[in-house]
Enzyme design. Structure first.
Site, PDB file in Angstrom:
ATOM      1  N   LYS A 198       7.309  13.450  -5.037  1.00  0.00           N
ATOM      2  CA  LYS A 198       6.867  12.995  -3.713  1.00  0.00           C
ATOM      3  C   LYS A 198       7.742  11.832  -3.266  1.00  0.00           C
ATOM      4  O   LYS A 198       7.848  10.825  -3.964  1.00  0.00           O
ATOM      5  CB  LYS A 198       5.403  12.559  -3.767  1.00  0.00           C
ATOM      6  CG  LYS A 198       4.904  11.933  -2.461  1.00  0.00           C
ATOM      7  CD  LYS A 198       3.485  11.394  -2.617  1.00  0.00           C
ATOM      8  CE  LYS A 198       3.054  10.608  -1.388  1.00  0.00           C
ATOM      9  NZ  LYS A 198       1.708  10.007  -1.544  1.00  0.00           N
TER      10      LYS A 198
ATOM     11  N   ASP B 192       4.645   5.085   4.334  1.00  0.00           N
ATOM     12  CA  ASP B 192       3.438   5.807   4.723  1.00  0.00           C
ATOM     13  C   ASP B 192       2.550   4.921   5.578  1.00  0.00           C
ATOM     14  O   ASP B 192       1.853   4.041   5.077  1.00  0.00           O
ATOM     15  CB  ASP B 192       2.676   6.265   3.474  1.00  0.00           C
ATOM     16  CG  ASP B 192       1.438   7.064   3.826  1.00  0.00           C
ATOM     17  OD1 ASP B 192       1.338   7.536   4.977  1.00  0.00           O
ATOM     18  OD2 ASP B 192       0.568   7.235   2.946  1.00  0.00           O
TER      19      ASP B 192
ATOM     20  N   LYS C  53      -3.494   3.834   8.416  1.00  0.00           N
ATOM     21  CA  LYS C  53      -4.012   2.982   7.359  1.00  0.00           C
ATOM     22  C   LYS C  53      -4.364   1.603   7.922  1.00  0.00           C
ATOM     23  O   LYS C  53      -3.752   1.156   8.903  1.00  0.00           O
ATOM     24  CB  LYS C  53      -2.947   2.772   6.270  1.00  0.00           C
ATOM     25  CG  LYS C  53      -2.605   3.968   5.422  1.00  0.00           C
ATOM     26  CD  LYS C  53      -1.546   3.583   4.392  1.00  0.00           C
ATOM     27  CE  LYS C  53      -1.133   4.772   3.551  1.00  0.00           C
ATOM     28  NZ  LYS C  53      -2.202   5.204   2.634  1.00  0.00           N
TER      29      LYS C  53
ATOM     30  N   ASP D 250       5.729   4.616  -1.842  1.00  0.00           N
ATOM     31  CA  ASP D 250       5.137   5.943  -1.843  1.00  0.00           C
ATOM     32  C   ASP D 250       6.156   7.041  -2.136  1.00  0.00           C
ATOM     33  O   ASP D 250       5.837   8.213  -2.057  1.00  0.00           O
ATOM     34  CB  ASP D 250       4.441   6.200  -0.502  1.00  0.00           C
ATOM     35  CG  ASP D 250       3.215   7.082  -0.641  1.00  0.00           C
ATOM     36  OD1 ASP D 250       2.725   7.248  -1.764  1.00  0.00           O
ATOM     37  OD2 ASP D 250       2.749   7.608   0.388  1.00  0.00           O
TER      38      ASP D 250
ATOM     39  N   ASP E 283      -3.292  11.074   6.570  1.00  0.00           N
ATOM     40  CA  ASP E 283      -2.958  10.135   5.497  1.00  0.00           C
ATOM     41  C   ASP E 283      -2.992  10.811   4.134  1.00  0.00           C
ATOM     42  O   ASP E 283      -2.752  10.167   3.114  1.00  0.00           O
ATOM     43  CB  ASP E 283      -3.915   8.942   5.524  1.00  0.00           C
ATOM     44  CG  ASP E 283      -3.418   7.781   4.672  1.00  0.00           C
ATOM     45  OD1 ASP E 283      -2.196   7.724   4.411  1.00  0.00           O
ATOM     46  OD2 ASP E 283      -4.236   6.943   4.254  1.00  0.00           O
TER      47      ASP E 283
ATOM     48  N   GLU F  26      -0.782  13.036   3.232  1.00  0.00           N
ATOM     49  CA  GLU F  26       0.474  13.717   3.544  1.00  0.00           C
ATOM     50  C   GLU F  26       1.260  14.126   2.306  1.00  0.00           C
ATOM     51  O   GLU F  26       2.048  15.070   2.339  1.00  0.00           O
ATOM     52  CB  GLU F  26       1.345  12.829   4.430  1.00  0.00           C
ATOM     53  CG  GLU F  26       2.146  11.749   3.730  1.00  0.00           C
ATOM     54  CD  GLU F  26       1.310  10.722   2.968  1.00  0.00           C
ATOM     55  OE1 GLU F  26       1.793  10.230   1.937  1.00  0.00           O
ATOM     56  OE2 GLU F  26       0.173  10.423   3.394  1.00  0.00           O
TER      57      GLU F  26
ATOM     58  N   ARG G 288       0.559  15.576  -0.520  1.00  0.00           N
ATOM     59  CA  ARG G 288       0.352  16.917  -1.074  1.00  0.00           C
ATOM     60  C   ARG G 288       1.008  17.994  -0.203  1.00  0.00           C
ATOM     61  O   ARG G 288       1.320  19.079  -0.699  1.00  0.00           O
ATOM     62  CB  ARG G 288      -1.147  17.181  -1.233  1.00  0.00           C
ATOM     63  CG  ARG G 288      -1.939  17.221   0.055  1.00  0.00           C
ATOM     64  CD  ARG G 288      -3.426  17.037  -0.179  1.00  0.00           C
ATOM     65  NE  ARG G 288      -3.720  15.663  -0.574  1.00  0.00           N
ATOM     66  CZ  ARG G 288      -4.966  15.237  -0.875  1.00  0.00           C
ATOM     67  NH1 ARG G 288      -5.980  16.081  -0.838  1.00  0.00           N
ATOM     68  NH2 ARG G 288      -5.163  13.981  -1.217  1.00  0.00           N
TER      69      ARG G 288
END
Length: 506
Positions: free
Chosen positions: A264, A269, A276, A287, A346, A348, A350
């Site tokens: 990932k 993010d 967020k 992230d 949020d 995202e 996956r």
């Protein structure tokens, strides 16, 4: 970007070394503090150190640092005693790593030091060297002209006692490759998000891969669309900096196994339209820690020359709130044709990982391992220092738990109960990308499993062994440095992946 401390080995007498400091280990035994056996100190020197520790009230606690000067029988002007806790007369390798790292941090600004913690044998000497090099790591400050950096220069050079000859040479090559891998992942995670974004991340990996002789390919937004990677496109379309997919291929002659890695790589993010809270965004440059770990591990495996084929997919995007940002309720088509209803922008990670897993499946590898800073739920379950490992193959999952913990990345196995799958059912698409709020880490893994396919055909078809490493907790250390872990990026995930490749090669 960061300072590297070279570490070598020697079988010379550590008490005669002309260095700035000699580091030895101590532990509490029967109510008193005693030096670990195997330090190489003479009876006179050992007695002098022990007496001084008693006079200063040292307790030998975990990573406790005590500095002594003018110790009889020791050439170094300073003796640093570090607490090494553990059961039995021989500390575990991880305890030695942490103690060595703590001592290396305490020696920041010094030129040279020799470490004689009482390591006995090659594995323990290697652990000490890893701890020293990783503990001495410092990320370069980004101050303007005329400003003074806040980071103190690390230990310039270190020597680990206890190994010599060919054994020392092979150990040094192993340590250098592994440490460079972890430090590279740390560098990437620590880089500010205005400097590290999908394109610049890809460019840096391309440069590194070419230097290492690893084949690399980059898909830009147009190619991603042509290849049907709707997850990566969907997450990245809200940013002015388009997404990328970087594929690394290491294929040595004679490789009997093929390992696929999926990382990932959300370079920042914001949460997308499901924004967020501001305080939660401060660390979101980290992230992309999973992609950093996969890239760094692949390069380390190549540097070590391990006879196992590795294909790594780095799924890179920036999750922002621009005009084209995806919305809750959107339906995207993933690699392979499966459709997914978007519920929470949020969640995202996956989505980009699903495309990567589908691509990895197409190659029919012997095993797939994905690494992601995926869920806050995993932090709630396991804390900030332990990664959660899930998967469709108990042997692979448990092997990674063992290898991770042995190598220093503490891991714990989590289940994937079958009752979680119905919560991903969607009335408008093949599935939705979030489900039950409880068991969030396991729900996310259940979604990812949908994109892991099979090897073989017909009756011979079998699921590809797959494991998912959720490193949301250990990938970034917001608190004070400890052991060999600095504040900031830790390089979590690199060592278990290298250890897995080594086990497949064996």
């Amino acid at each position: 970007m960061a300072v590297r401390t070279p570490v070598t080995f020697t079988d010379d007498d550590p008490t005669t070394a002309r260095v700035d400091a000699l580091v030895v280990g101590a532990a509490k035994q029967s109510g008193t503090v005693a030096l670990l056996p195997g330090s190489g100190l003479s009876e006179e020197a050992a007695a002098a150190v022990t007496d001084a520790l008693g006079a200063l009230g040292a307790e030998g606690g975990t990573e406790e640092i005590t500095r002594l000067t003018g110790v009889a029988g020791i050439s170094a002007p300073v003796v640093v005693v570090v607490g090494v806790t553990g059961r039995g007369p021989a500390p575990r390798t991880e305890q030695l790593r942490r103690a060595a790292g703590a001592a290396a941090r305490a020696l920041a600004g010094r030129d040279t030091a020799v470490f004689a913690l009482g390591q006995q044998g090659r594995d323990q000497a290697v652990a000490v060297a890893e701890g020293v090099a990783l503990g001495a790591y410092t990320y370069a400050d980004q101050h303007g002209i005329g400003k003074t950096g806040s980071s103190k220069a690390g230990l310039a050079k270190a020597v680990v006692a206890g190994l010599g000859g060919e054994e020392a040479a092979s150990a040094q090559a192993e340590v250098e490759a592994l440490v460079e891998g972890v430090c590279y992942a740390r560098d990437l995670v620590n880089t500010p998000p205005n400097q590290l974004y999908p394109e610049s991340f890809a460019d840096d990996v391309v440069r590194r891969a070419e230097e290492a002789g690893v084949e690399v390919e980059v898909w830009d937004p147009q190619r991603l669309a042509e290849e049907g990677c709707g997850g990566i496109i969907g997450v990245g379309q809200g940013s002015g900096r388009g997404p990328r997919l970087v594929t690394l291929r290491y294929a040595p002659e004679g490789a009997a196994k093929h390992l696929a890695l999926v990382g990932k790589g959300i370079t920042f993010d914001s949460g997308g339209l499901c924004l967020k809270p501001g305080a939660s965004m401060v660390t979101m440059k980290m992230d992309m820690g999973g992609a950093a770990a996969c890239a760094a591990a692949t390069l380390a495996i190549a540097e070590l020359g391990l006879p196992v084929q590795v294909t790594a997919y780095l799924c890179l995007a920036e999750n922002m709130t621009g005009d084209l940002a995806q919305r809750p309720g959107d339906v995207v088509t993933m690699r392979g044709g499966r459709t997914v209803e978007i519920i929470n922008t949020d969640a995202e990670g996956r989505l980009v990982m699903a495309d990567g897993l589908a691509l990895a499946t197409e190659q029919g590898p012997d095993a797939i391992v994905d690494v992601a800073t995926l869920t806050g739920a995993c932090i709630v379950a396991l804390g900030e220092r332990t990664m959660g490992i899930m998967g469709n193959d108990d042997e692979l999952r448990d092997t990674l738990v063992r290898l991770g913990t042995e190598s220093g990345d503490t891991a714990w196995a989590l289940p994937m109960p079958e009752e979680l799958r119905p919560s991903l059912d969607s009335p408008v698409a093949d599935l939705k990308h979030t489900g039950e709020r409880s068991a969030g880490a396991m729900v996310a893994a259940t979604f990812l499993q949908e994109f892991v396919g099979t090897r073989g055909e017909g009756e011979d078809a079998a699921p590809i062994p797959w494991a998912h490493l959720d490193i949301a907790g250990p990938a970034f250390n917001e608190k004070a440095a400890w052991g060999y872990h600095p504040k900031g990026g830790t390089g979590a995930g690199v060592r278990p992946l290298v250890a897995l490749a080594r086990s497949l090669a064996d």
